[in-house]
Design an enzyme around this catalytic site. Structure first.
Site, PDB file in Angstrom:
ATOM      1  N   GLU A  96       0.826  -1.167  -0.100  1.00  0.00           N
ATOM      2  CA  GLU A  96       0.051  -0.149  -0.157  1.00  0.00           C
ATOM      3  C   GLU A  96       0.744   1.241  -0.059  1.00  0.00           C
ATOM      4  O   GLU A  96       0.728   2.302  -0.594  1.00  0.00           O
ATOM      5  CB  GLU A  96      -0.828  -0.172   1.219  1.00  0.00           C
ATOM      6  CG  GLU A  96      -1.964   1.313   1.240  1.00  0.00           C
ATOM      7  CD  GLU A  96      -2.745   1.351   2.382  1.00  0.00           C
ATOM      8  OE1 GLU A  96      -2.634   0.169   3.313  1.00  0.00           O
ATOM      9  OE2 GLU A  96      -3.465   2.347   2.475  1.00  0.00           O
ATOM     10  N   GLN A 100       1.692  27.766  -8.033  1.00  0.00           N
ATOM     11  CA  GLN A 100       2.272  29.149  -8.090  1.00  0.00           C
ATOM     12  C   GLN A 100       2.511  29.582  -9.201  1.00  0.00           C
ATOM     13  O   GLN A 100       2.560  30.823  -9.754  1.00  0.00           O
ATOM     14  CB  GLN A 100       3.402  28.965  -7.059  1.00  0.00           C
ATOM     15  CG  GLN A 100       3.833  30.446  -6.667  1.00  0.00           C
ATOM     16  CD  GLN A 100       2.990  31.329  -5.859  1.00  0.00           C
ATOM     17  OE1 GLN A 100       2.066  30.792  -5.167  1.00  0.00           O
ATOM     18  NE2 GLN A 100       3.220  32.541  -5.769  1.00  0.00           N
TER      19      GLN A 100
END
Ligand SMILES: Cc1cc2nc3c(=O)[nH]c(=O)nc-3n(C[C@H](O)[C@H](O)[C@H](O)COP(=O)(O)OP(=O)(O)OC[C@H]3O[C@@H](n4cnc5c(N)ncnc54)[C@H](O)[C@@H]3O)c2cc1C
Length: 381
Positions: free
Chosen positions: A238, A332
């Protein structure tokens, strides 16, 4: 460098998967993000194409392939900009079906694994509880043996596919030790509530309630009292999946930013010409490439039968923290458009935030690494 891990056959698989995603999945992602769930037909289609059985035995409809096919599936799905879609269709094979393949009885495999591989049944893994997720040992859900049944009581939260799943693998205390039970959604006393969340919008995340659910005793997965050990063991895969997905999403964010930076002008030139931004891209590219190679090397360890607990924790820690940083900095680059839903970065940014929380938080990754590195703690396979 990728040729070191991926053969021509792997690359052909990647190409055909990429085409399928572009044609059958990408055009509908916005719709599913709005709906908060991946439709049943998509699970059927993925099942039909064999995507859920890549690592499963052929006798149950799987293809028993090496780890790299699953890595490609995870990477390509992580690049199409819907963390929620990725979570839903990757949690099913990587969490639910992995447990079944490793632990289920013949009868359980026929009932859950075979239809799970075909995409006819959707599965979820329910460990986290409202009272806490990091401290797995302290979970409160209980199952008490009564004749040929276990009486299950308790609740779980933040469960991926929890609302749509046909079955759930539920961690519960039996005689004080953690065990895993297979619970069908139709069982009396079971209910689920969909949760609204920051990102991962296309995946249904739910709180689950078990009120005197009578689970037949033959729905115990594996052995009584071995659940904690199973959970720890499956965490390696996982965490690698989360790490690998984080790298793929970072690469995608960077590529989309580069494209935008070439097109967007400010002060009379493309913003890609500003040195401060070029250096930011250079820094992120370097970090992504190093992390990617490390994640691949841990995947190779697992593929070769090793049990890389420390390395998988390191990979998960670095890759998900990096993805968080990359998506923040890439947003950004888009200025105000980065904040707008019509542009890709807003979703990438909020979806990336889950990486450092799900599958064990960054703090827990550091705890594991510190224990293994400093106290020489070992985990038995
Ligand atoms: C969208 C989503 C999907 C999820 N899917 C699933 C799923 O399918 N199945 C499932 O079982 N769970 C799932 N989870 C749960 C996830 O694994 C947990 O949220 C996670 O393990 C943290 O548990 P917690 O939220 O209870 O936080 P807590 O354990 O309460 O931790 C709170 C804070 O304390 C910090 N902390 C805790 N212990 C320590 C320590 N020893 N040292 C330092 N800091 C510490 C944590 O890092 C965190 O910052 C999902 C979560 C989300 C948000």
């Amino acid at each position: 460098m990728s040729d070191y891990y991926f053969s021509e056959e792997h690359e052909l698989f990647r190409q055909s998967l990429r085409q399928l995603l572009l044609k059958e999945i990408v055009p509908y992602l916005n719709e599913w993000e709005q709906a908060g769930q991946v439709p049943t037909e998509v699970f059927r289609r993925f099942g039909e194409l064999g995507y859920f059985g890549l690592r499963q035995a052929q006798e149950y409809g799987g293809s028993n392939l090496d780890i790299w096919f699953s890595i490609i599936l995870n990477e390509e799905i992580s690049r199409i900009n819907s963390g929620g879609f990725a979570a839903s269709v990757v949690a099913h094979p990587s969490l639910a079906l992995e447990y079944l393949g490793a632990r289920a009885t013949e009868k359980q495999k026929e009932k859950y694994l075979r239809p799970g591989i075909l995409g006819l049944k959707r599965g979820g893994l329910a460990i986290t509880e409202p009272g806490g997720g990091s401290d797995v040992r302290s979970l409160k859900t209980t199952a008490i043996r009564e004749g040929e049944f276990y009486r299950l009581n308790g609740s779980k939260t933040f469960i991926t596919n929890g609302y749509s799943a046909d079955f759930l693998i539920v961690a519960a205390k039996i005689n004080g030790g953690i065990s895993m039970l297979l619970v069908d959604r139709e069982m009396e006393g079971f209910s689920a509530r969909k949760l609204a969340k920051l990102g991962w919008h296309a995946s249904d995340t739910a709180e689950l309630f078990f009120e005197d659910v009578m689970v037949p005793a033959d729905q115990l997965l594996g052995e009584e009292g071995q659940g904690f050990y199973y959970i720890m063991q499956h965490f390696v895969w996982e965490r690698l999946i989360l790490a690998n997905g984080g790298v793929a999403a970072s690469e995608e964010a960077l590529e989309r930013s580069l494209q935008y930076m070439k097109e967007r002008t400010a002060f009379g030139r493309p913003i890609a010409k500003f040195q401060v931004l070029r250096h930011r891209i250079a820094q992120l590219s370097a970090e992504i490439e190093c992390t990617k190679q490390f994640v691949y090397s841990v995947c190779r360890q697992l593929n070769e039968g090793e049990y890389p607990v420390k390395e998988a924790s390191m990979a998960k820690l670095l890759a998900t923290e990096l993805c968080d940083k990359v998506t923040t900095q890439c947003l950004q680059m888009f200025g105000g458009y980065g904040y707008m839903e019509e542009y890709p970065m807003a979703r990438m940014f909020r979806d990336a935030r889950l990486g450092t929380i799900g599958g064990g938080t960054s703090e827990i990754m550091r705890e594991i690494i510190a224990k293994m590195q400093m106290d020489h703690m070992q985990y038995q396979q």
